[in-house]
Write an enzyme that holds these catalytic residues in place. Structure first.
Site, short mmCIF file in Angstrom:
data_model
loop_
_atom_site.label_atom_id
_atom_site.label_comp_id
_atom_site.label_asym_id
_atom_site.label_seq_id
_atom_site.Cartn_x
_atom_site.Cartn_y
_atom_site.Cartn_z
N CYS A 251 55.10 73.01 40.49
CA CYS A 251 54.60 74.35 40.81
C CYS A 251 55.70 75.23 41.42
CB CYS A 251 53.38 74.29 41.73
SG CYS A 251 53.74 73.57 43.33
N ASP B 194 61.53 74.11 47.41
CA ASP B 194 61.95 73.42 48.63
C ASP B 194 62.69 72.14 48.33
OD1 ASP B 194 61.26 74.96 50.95
OD2 ASP B 194 59.18 74.78 50.29
N HIS C 228 56.30 96.18 47.08
CA HIS C 228 55.10 96.54 46.31
C HIS C 228 55.38 97.48 45.16
CE1 HIS C 228 52.21 95.06 49.56
NE2 HIS C 228 52.20 94.26 48.54
C1 PEP Z 1 58.06 75.06 46.38
O1 PEP Z 1 58.58 74.78 47.46
O2 PEP Z 1 58.58 74.80 45.27
C2 PEP Z 1 56.76 75.74 46.33
C3 PEP Z 1 56.11 75.89 45.20
O3 PEP Z 1 56.27 76.25 47.49
P1 PEP Z 1 56.82 77.59 48.20
O4 PEP Z 1 57.76 78.25 47.23
O5 PEP Z 1 55.61 78.38 48.49
O6 PEP Z 1 57.49 77.03 49.40
MG MG Z 2 57.45 74.88 49.30
#
Ligand code: PEP
Ligand code: MG
Length: 554
Positions: A502, A455, A189
């Site tokens: 994302c 991931d 934080h």
């Molecule tokens: C990803 O896996 O790219 C993702 C956006 O999800 P997280 O990083 O929350 O696993």
């Molecule tokens: Mg993910």
């Protein structure tokens, strides 16, 4: 020769100034052991706790009144830690066993901290620092030392073993040049606050930072997590030039915040933001986010002792939608498991948690929890443009199960005559190689794809994303990952559904251009990345971006 110290992370920006030591020589120790009786020690603990929680609450209220509401929850959470009955019973137990009060507090806090820090999840591990901060405040309060850092001399670089978030938020931004801590990590934080306050910082600089003498000239670059001790004139000049460069880049980029994401020749690429809490949507808006491409809803479930109920969740989702004011908000349903366990829903031990009961699979095991979340989401959907996104999908049966659950939640709301929206876009995260390879089979069944490059990289390259020693092998730039991305985009385009990214790749300026070139329709990233990505995108043509995209595949 200047000494170079590298930290584990920081807050971007460059600072040059003399070292001002805080807590280095006199770090709070549980040393004095006045022999007082147990009853007075208990009373002294309760009083110190009341002073500390009043101070934390006061900070939270001040932040809310200063339109900095997004930082307030840190202090509210610390207040809950300070008043947690388990802390009291740990302290009282030690007092009963004959410990003096300062040691009882230090030991109790130390053991609570150790439990958190032994967890796999980096987020929860860093929460150990919050417990430590509460302990420091309690000990300081006991010694009558509630020093605030608000009166620091102007232009100094603060050097401390660690700063509590309460100290960080008290720092006079604009007056203190920056700070360096020996301990702490990039997602703690203290670092998060420094970033939102715009204070350049290097955290986790190690013991070398504590050997710095007061008054030594320091130069730091928070983005590089780099500290120069006693820089020569040339190095100082370099840092000064970089400081000016950053200030003018920021001003330039902020001026573009109101423009939609597009290439120089007008090819649109929507720029959306990733958030973990509804308040963060405000930061996203300030940076010109055109939507929220990933709301990591599991963050509402962490750091507490039971799951949030339907109404509490409904309010949180609705708040994000209202802040985004009609713009799309993609809520990812619970992504628990892997490195994000829920303390109140322990899972069976798994040899490979990332390959285990994670994401949608976790929801299959806890379908009540999932139904509650879905009802809250569908109710909130009545107040904005909500999209639902399922994580960790690897088979068509996973997607079918998720959609059936959404239909079930809608039926329950309809039967109870509760206001909601039953039809809304339902898409999947493409984050397993299975989903990417079979994207053409998923496309007819999904309303959108969002590529989770974090991931997808770990599963494609078979490298644990959280393993520091394997960090060099964890390369989202690997052509194997990009070929899966290309394949996913092609399958989405063939079916006419939007395909976004994302994962962190989307917020990397150079990768963002290449992704735009491969035909991605939307990039979602941390709010801070939006400004530089928007600027850079506007400097290349679609043809240039396409060439960059193609080059990534080989
Ligand atoms: C990803 O896996 O790219 C993702 C956006 O999800 P997280 O990083 O929350 O696993
Ligand atoms: Mg993910």
């Amino acid at each position: 020769m200047a000494q170079e110290i590298r930290g584990s992370g920081g807050a971007p920006g460059v600072a040059i100034g003399v070292a001002y030591l805080h807590g280095v020589e006199s770090s709070v120790e549980a040393s004095h052991s006045d022999a007082v009786d147990v009853a007075s020690a208990r009373a002294a603990f309760v009083e110190a706790r009341e002073r500390v929680s009043a101070r934390l609450l006061g900070l939270a209220e001040r932040l809310r009144s200063e339109q900095r509401a997004e930082e307030a929850p840190i202090f509210e959470a610390q207040m809950l830690l300070a008043t947690d009955p388990s802390l009291e019973s740990e302290v009282f137990g030690r007092l009963d066993a004959g410990s003096p009060l300062p040691s009882a507090i230090a030991d109790a806090v130390g053991s609570m901290r150790a439990v958190l820090e032994s967890l796999d999840d980096p987020y929860l591990r860093e929460r150990g620092a919050d417990v430590g901060a509460v302990g420091t405040m309690l000990l300081r309060s006991l010694q009558g030392d509630e020093r605030s850092l608000a009166d620091l001399p102007a232009g100094v670089v603060l050097v401390a073993p660690d700063l509590t978030p309460a100290e960080t938020v008290d720092l006079p931004a604009g007056r203190v040049a920056g700070f360096v801590t020996a301990y702490g990590g990039p997602t703690g934080h203290t670092a998060i606050l420094a970033r939102s306050l715009g204070i350049p910082a290097v955290v986790g600089a190690g013991a070398a930072a504590l050997a710095i003498a007061a008054g030594t000239m320091l130069a730091l670059d928070g983005e590089q997590a780099l500290l120069l001790v006693d820089p020569d004139a040339a190095a100082r000049e370099r840092y000064r030039a970089r400081q000016q460069e950053l200030a003018s880049a920021r001003a330039r980029q902020q001026a573009l915040a109101g423009l939609p994401g597009a290439t120089a020749d007008g090819h649109p690429v929507a720029l959306w933001a990733n958030i973990g809490r509804p308040e963060e949507a405000r930061l996203a808006r300030e940076a010109g986010a055109e939507g929220v491409g990933l709301f990591r809803t599991e963050f509402l479930f962490l750091q507490r002792d039971r799951a949030p109920g339907e109404d509490e969740q409904y309010r949180a989702y609705r708040e994000a939608l209202e802040i985004m004011d009609g713009r799309p908000v993609v809520a990812r349903t619970l992504d628990i498991g892997g490195d994000k366990p829920l303390p109140y829903l322990p899972q069976r031990p798994e040899a490979n948690p990332f390959l285990g009961v994670r994401g949608l699979r976790f929801c299959m095991v806890h379908s009540d929890l999932f139904q509650t979340q879905l009802r809250a989401l569908l109710r909130a959907a009545a107040h904005g443009d909500l999209w639902l996104m399922l994580p960790m999908v690897s088979t068509l049966a996973d997607l079918a199960w998720g959609k059936a659950q959404i239909a079930l939640a809608a039926e329950a709301l309809a039967a109870a005559q509760v206001e909601h929206r039953a039809t809304l876009p339902v898409g999947i995260m493409v984050e397993t190689p299975a989903a990417a390879v079979a994207a053409d089979l998923f496309a007819p069944e999904a309303d959108f794809f969002s590529i989770g490059s974090n991931d997808l990289t770990q599963y494609t390259l078979a490298v644990d994303r959280g393993d520091g020693e394997l960090a060099r092998r964890y390369d989202a730039g690997d052509p194997a990952v990009w070929r899966l991305i290309e394949r996913t985009i092609a399958a989405g385009q063939a079916r006419g559904i939007p395909v976004g990214v994302c994962g962190d790749l989307g917020g990397n300026v150079e990768a963002a251009l290449a992704l735009a070139g491969l035909g991605i329709s939307e990039l979602s990233m941390a709010p801070a990345a939006l400004l530089p990505v928007r600027e850079r995108l506007r400097q290349v043509t679609l043809a240039e971006a396409q060439a960059l995209g193609k080059a990534r595949l080989a």
